[in-house]
Design a protein around this motif. Structure first.
Motif, PDB file in Angstrom:
ATOM      1  N   UNK A 164      -3.450  -5.633  -5.540  1.00 45.38           N
ATOM      2  CA  UNK A 164      -3.416  -5.362  -4.100  1.00 45.38           C
ATOM      3  C   UNK A 164      -2.017  -5.008  -3.629  1.00 45.38           C
ATOM      4  N   UNK A 165      -1.033  -5.797  -4.110  1.00 47.02           N
ATOM      5  CA  UNK A 165       0.331  -5.644  -3.612  1.00 47.02           C
ATOM      6  C   UNK A 165       1.101  -4.534  -4.331  1.00 47.02           C
ATOM      7  N   UNK A 166       0.596  -4.093  -5.493  1.00 51.52           N
ATOM      8  CA  UNK A 166       1.305  -3.063  -6.239  1.00 51.52           C
ATOM      9  C   UNK A 166       2.450  -3.617  -7.064  1.00 51.52           C
ATOM     10  N   UNK A 175      12.688  -7.923  -3.593  1.00 49.42           N
ATOM     11  CA  UNK A 175      13.103  -6.737  -4.349  1.00 49.42           C
ATOM     12  C   UNK A 175      11.959  -5.724  -4.458  1.00 49.42           C
ATOM     13  N   UNK A 176      10.714  -6.227  -4.497  1.00 49.69           N
ATOM     14  CA  UNK A 176       9.574  -5.307  -4.541  1.00 49.69           C
ATOM     15  C   UNK A 176       9.412  -4.570  -3.228  1.00 49.69           C
ATOM     16  N   UNK A 226       9.582   3.828  -3.028  1.00 49.20           N
ATOM     17  CA  UNK A 226       8.559   4.359  -3.931  1.00 49.20           C
ATOM     18  C   UNK A 226       7.169   4.024  -3.406  1.00 49.20           C
ATOM     19  N   UNK A 227       6.736   4.683  -2.337  1.00 47.09           N
ATOM     20  CA  UNK A 227       5.440   4.335  -1.731  1.00 47.09           C
ATOM     21  C   UNK A 227       4.285   4.608  -2.681  1.00 47.09           C
ATOM     22  N   UNK A 228       3.202   3.819  -2.496  1.00 41.17           N
ATOM     23  CA  UNK A 228       2.023   3.951  -3.350  1.00 41.17           C
ATOM     24  C   UNK A 228       0.793   3.601  -2.525  1.00 41.17           C
ATOM     25  N   UNK A 229      -0.383   3.603  -3.173  1.00 38.93           N
ATOM     26  CA  UNK A 229      -1.625   3.227  -2.482  1.00 38.93           C
ATOM     27  C   UNK A 229      -1.856   1.736  -2.688  1.00 38.93           C
ATOM     28  N   UNK A 230      -1.063   0.916  -2.011  1.00 35.78           N
ATOM     29  CA  UNK A 230      -1.221  -0.526  -2.148  1.00 35.78           C
ATOM     30  C   UNK A 230      -0.923  -1.209  -0.827  1.00 35.78           C
ATOM     31  N   UNK A 231      -1.193  -2.505  -0.787  1.00 36.80           N
ATOM     32  CA  UNK A 231      -1.070  -3.270   0.449  1.00 36.80           C
ATOM     33  C   UNK A 231       0.375  -3.303   0.949  1.00 36.80           C
ATOM     34  N   UNK A 258       3.492 -11.026   2.719  1.00 36.81           N
ATOM     35  CA  UNK A 258       3.202 -10.914   1.292  1.00 36.81           C
ATOM     36  C   UNK A 258       3.208 -12.294   0.632  1.00 36.81           C
ATOM     37  N   UNK A 259       4.146 -13.146   1.020  1.00 37.09           N
ATOM     38  CA  UNK A 259       4.218 -14.502   0.470  1.00 37.09           C
ATOM     39  C   UNK A 259       2.958 -15.290   0.819  1.00 37.09           C
ATOM     40  N   UNK A 260       2.516 -15.169   2.072  1.00 34.38           N
ATOM     41  CA  UNK A 260       1.321 -15.885   2.517  1.00 34.38           C
ATOM     42  C   UNK A 260       0.086 -15.389   1.774  1.00 34.38           C
ATOM     43  N   UNK A 261      -0.056 -14.058   1.668  1.00 33.03           N
ATOM     44  CA  UNK A 261      -1.217 -13.480   0.973  1.00 33.03           C
ATOM     45  C   UNK A 261      -1.235 -13.925  -0.490  1.00 33.03           C
TER      46      UNK A 261
END
Length: 371
Positions: free
Chosen positions: A122-124, A164-165, A172-177, A205-208
């Motif tokens: 999900x997060x890539x 860092x991500x 570096x965008x992608x198809x992720x959350x 992101x930490x919570x998810x």
């Protein structure tokens, strides 16, 4: 407690608790009285610490609704269902090498791995780095005997390992959350249209990652232990996999990975002729409510045919678990793939170990023997 003290007070730690289904069904949706703004975990409420913005599980409307809508845009049914082939592929990759062995630890093999991989999808986050992030998130929830979680460095709510991500993904965008969270425009509580700050994305992101990793991993452990205790019903599931989704609901009822939910009481409220004063911490003991005989017939018995129309395990009201569909998907696919390869097993109960945290309940080790 449910029978003799439906409103319980713990003097040593100064909190109240309710354990009947009707009280929790009434209380959880009432965010005005039972607030999440001070946290949803007893230690956090009692510590009275400032929570970073974006921690939507620890917020009340209207700010909660703004932040939840943002996440709901990325937790769409389409995105969740699209994960199923990848979840199944992970199970295949993990379980196939175990076929022919007579013993393995189900939690180590699947429970500790699958949720981390799915959150990573999900997060890539690259697969090579997912284990380190999982271990860091898990460690922030751990407690010792009689101890409490360590809240000093705020890692439970903001894990800089994700930072860092976020910085890398921005370039570096992608198809992720993570990419969607970085670019999503919304109107904030001040009426300003903007994107999330880096710190806000970090908190999200930490919570998810934390919420999805520990709880779903524990669900997979409960699948292993409960089905071992009910071999006749396990055989029914082997013979008719269409029964599996309801079996997942029944395991969630019987052994909820999140056994309790804490709230801060914003005004005096009465239970059973007693007043819980404003400013108190109150624990909704969901695991007890799930076994309330006023709500369920023969509640301590596992029954894959039980009619379940209201599941307290994912909460109720505005804070209903945003990842419920994802947890159900992971649980269902895991059960399908485990039963396909291992229709019968026993648990080596002498060598099991329960995980010790303030927030979740489940197996840390669950060695199973294949028969």
């Amino acid at each position: 407690m449910r029978e003799e003290m439906p409103l319980y007070y713990n003097e040593k730690y100064d909190f109240y608790a309710v354990s009947r289904h009707a009280d929790i069904e009434r209380g959880l949706p009432d965010w005005q009285t039972f607030s999440s703004a001070r946290g949803g975990i007893l230690e956090i409420i009692k510590a009275d610490i400032e929570l970073p913005p974006g921690t939507l599980i620890f917020e009340d409307p209207p700010i909660h609704d703004i932040h939840r809508r943002l996440l709901a845009r990325v937790f769409t049914p389409r995105r969740i269902s699209a994960l199923e082939p990848r979840v199944r592929e992970f199970c295949t990759r993990t379980l196939d090498p175990l076929v022919g062995t007579d013993r393995f630890d189900l939690v180590a093999a699947v429970g500790a791995e699958m949720p981390m991989r799915v959150i990573g999808m999900l997060l890539g986050i690259p697969e090579a780095d997912q284990a380190a992030l999982r271990d860091s998130a898990d460690e922030s929830l751990r407690t010792e005997d009689g101890g409490q979680m360590d809240l000093r460095d705020g890692a439970i709510l903001s894990n800089e390992m994700f930072g860092e991500y976020i910085d890398w993904r921005r370039k570096n965008p992608s198809d992720d959350l993570m990419t969607e969270l970085l670019n999503a425009e919304f109107e904030d509580e001040n009426g300003v249209t903007r994107t999330l700050t880096r710190d806000e994305v970090l908190t999200y992101v930490t919570v998810v990652a934390g919420a999805g990793n520990e709880t779903t991993g524990r669900l997979i452990g409960w699948i292993g232990s409960v089905l071992a205790q009910y071999p006749e019903q396990r055989q029914e599931l082997v013979d008719d996999p269409s029964l599996i989704p309801n079996a997942i609901e029944e395991i969630l009822r019987l052994e909820p990975p999140g056994p309790s939910i804490a709230r801060y009481v914003t005004k005096d409220v009465e239970f059973y002729g007693q007043t819980v004063p404003k400013g108190s911490a109150l624990l909704f003991i969901v695991a007890a409510a799930n076994r309330d005989e006023r709500r369920y017939a023969d509640p301590d018995r596992f029954d894959i045919h039980r009619k379940l129309n209201q599941q307290l395990t994912f909460g109720l009201g505005v804070h209903y678990c945003l990842g419920a569909a994802l947890a159900r998907l992971e649980g269902r696919v895991a059960m399908e793939e485990i039963l396909r390869r291992f229709p019968r097993w026993d648990v080596d109960w002498d060598n099991t170990k329960l995980a010790q945290t303030s927030t979740v309940r489940g197996w840390e080790t669950l060695p199973i023997t294949i028969g």
